[in-house]
Design an enzyme around this catalytic site. Structure first.
Site, PDB file in Angstrom:
ATOM      1  N   SER A   1      35.285  10.432   8.526  1.00  0.00           N
ATOM      2  CA  SER A   1      35.172  11.864   8.774  1.00  0.00           C
ATOM      3  C   SER A   1      35.909  12.608   7.672  1.00  0.00           C
ATOM      4  O   SER A   1      36.914  12.130   7.150  1.00  0.00           O
ATOM      5  CB  SER A   1      35.779  12.210  10.140  1.00  0.00           C
ATOM      6  OG  SER A   1      35.995  13.605  10.270  1.00  0.00           O
TER       7      SER A   1
ATOM      8  N   ARG B   1     -17.194  13.004   4.917  1.00  0.00           N
ATOM      9  CA  ARG B   1     -15.909  13.212   4.233  1.00  0.00           C
ATOM     10  C   ARG B   1     -15.199  14.396   4.853  1.00  0.00           C
ATOM     11  O   ARG B   1     -15.763  15.479   4.945  1.00  0.00           O
ATOM     12  CB  ARG B   1     -16.108  13.433   2.727  1.00  0.00           C
ATOM     13  CG  ARG B   1     -14.779  13.489   1.975  1.00  0.00           C
ATOM     14  CD  ARG B   1     -14.959  13.326   0.486  1.00  0.00           C
ATOM     15  NE  ARG B   1     -15.780  12.170   0.177  1.00  0.00           N
ATOM     16  CZ  ARG B   1     -16.031  11.743  -1.061  1.00  0.00           C
ATOM     17  NH1 ARG B   1     -15.540  12.398  -2.094  1.00  0.00           N
ATOM     18  NH2 ARG B   1     -16.799  10.691  -1.261  1.00  0.00           N
TER      19      ARG B   1
END
Length: 447
Positions: free
Chosen positions: A274, A313
């Site tokens: 930390s 497509r």
């Protein structure tokens, strides 16, 4: 944005889905196509040789390619133009045959399949490593009691071995899913403009088979360019895998809590600290895996949504896959790789596991006592008796065994020795060890 790549990814998987490898796999398709067409007497052998010799991603101007892609809607069109120009510098005649009879879908989809083949190999290696580590843990701790927890509360005793065996059993299923998915997905996409190969004038199937052989891919019954179930299956398979990785990471992080302290990720300089609290030992890998488990489901949803494509497509939906599926692979690969690295290094505190079994002053054994009394009183009456004794334990802070020892309705049926037996965790583990052994045996058979 690359600063976070080492946190969320793995270098090997990131490389598979790098721009350079994507372009190289597209060029691998073009080289293989030229060779296959030469074998089938569709184009001259000299042209195939000239084309293949220029299929090197390092020759491509990626800046110009990116700018042209923004105008053409896919990478294949400007890539083919650059490849044609490269061939034409030395052999204008051969340049005529670049990309002969193919379409953009063929290049993009087959290149993706080639990338996925590499990615599957990486995933399988890390899955094997993770499963082997969990197998060893399950064996080592098959009889080690630990508190089983339901709805975030202590419930009954189980074993740490069975907990790990549960992880392992799930990961074995993901290994099998990956094998099955590979078979369906590692196939050629080659259909020309609308899936008929009409431009090859009667030699379409012959070229398709030669191309599949050249790329070491299976030839599917028909082109699949507008049917996206294969790539969606990959996304879903990886999504399931990440979900289980997330469950394992959640378990590890919960057991790392100060109040529990039964498991810890390995310690190292700079790991899990930390910026303000010197004492902290935070989960790191668990956080990475949980991040992936949070992000991947939404990406899988995108892949499923993209399946609904128009005719031969899709517009926009096909394009939505291009960044999405690589990101799923990268997040899955990173989470799996990092978890596989830390599981064999987990710090396991069996003494703390034992102490935590006493945290409820015996309430964790309430079901076992109720079942023993149920043999004499019936289930409902026994449940009510132990429920009342449990409330007294909570209110008084006394141990449940002490409360029951002063409860005549219990002592008339249970001797002190029988009570002692009921409050030993190893005596209420049911089939935990047998289930663990079954998973171990199944895992060994998969090696």
């Amino acid at each position: 944005m690359t600063l976070l790549d080492p946190l969320f990814g793995s270098a090997a998987m990131d490389e598979v889905f790098s721009d350079n490898i994507r372009l190289q796999r597209m060029l691998d398709f073009e080289a293989a196509l030229a060779k296959a067409e030469a074998q089938c007497d569709v184009i001259p052998a000299a042209a195939a040789k000239a084309i293949a010799s220029r299929c090197d991603a390092s020759r491509i101007d990626t800046g110009a390619l990116a700018q042209a892609t923004a105008l053409s809607l896919n990478l294949a069109i400007p890539l083919v133009k650059q490849l044609t120009a490269l061939v034409a510098k030395d052999d204008a005649e051969s340049a005529r045959f670049v990309h002969w009879g193919a379409t953009s879908h063929d290049v993009n989809d087959t290149a993706l399949v080639l990338q996925m083949r590499q990615a599957f190999d990486l995933l399988e290696a890390d899955l094997d490593s993770l499963c082997n580590s969990m197998l060893q843990l399950a064996q080592q701790y098959r009889s080690t009691p630990i508190a089983g927890r339901t709805l975030m509360q202590q419930a009954l005793p189980t074993t740490f071995g069975l907990k790990v065996a549960g992880w392992l059993d799930a990961m074995n299923r993901h290994r099998q899913r990956l094998v099955e998915t590979r078979k369906r997905v590692l196939v050629l996409q080659f259909g020309g403009a609308v899936g008929t190969l009409a431009a090859l004038q009667g030699k379409g199937l012959q070229v398709a088979q030669a191309l599949a052989t050249e790329l070491a891919l299976e030839l599917p019954p028909a082109p699949w360019h507008a049917h996206r179930d294969r790539v969606a299956e990959v996304a879903a398979t990886l999504g399931l895998c990440v979900g289980t990785l997330g469950k394992i990471a959640r378990d590890i992080s919960l057991h790392m809590q100060t109040e529990i302290g039964e498991l810890f990720e390995p310690a190292a300089d700079g790991r899990g600290g930390s910026s303000s609290m010197p004492h902290k030992r935070n989960p790191v890998t668990a956080g990475v895996v949980l991040s992936a488990a949070t992000r991947v489901p939404g990406l899988v949803s995108t892949m499923l949504s993209a399946m609904v494509q128009e005719d031969e497509r899709g517009l926009g939906n096909w394009h939505a896959e291009w960044e999405t599926l690589p990101q799923i692979f990268r997040l899955t690969g990173g989470a799996l790789h990092q978890l596989a690295a830390i599981v064999p290094q987990l710090v396991i505190d069996t003494k703390r596991m034992r102490r935590n079994l006493d945290a409820t002053h015996g309430l964790i054994f309430a079901e076992g006592v109720a079942m023993a009394l149920g043999n004499h009183l019936g289930k409902s009456a026994a449940h009510s008796l132990v429920e009342a004794a449990s409330k007294q334990t909570r209110d008084s802070g006394k141990h449940l065994r002490e409360v029951l020892a002063h409860t005549e309705a219990a002592t008339v049926h249970l001797t002190p020795a029988e009570l002692d037996h009921l409050f030993a965790p190893e005596n209420y583990l049911g089939a935990a060890e047998e289930f663990t052994e079954r998973v171990i045996a199944t895992s060994r058979s998969k090696k």
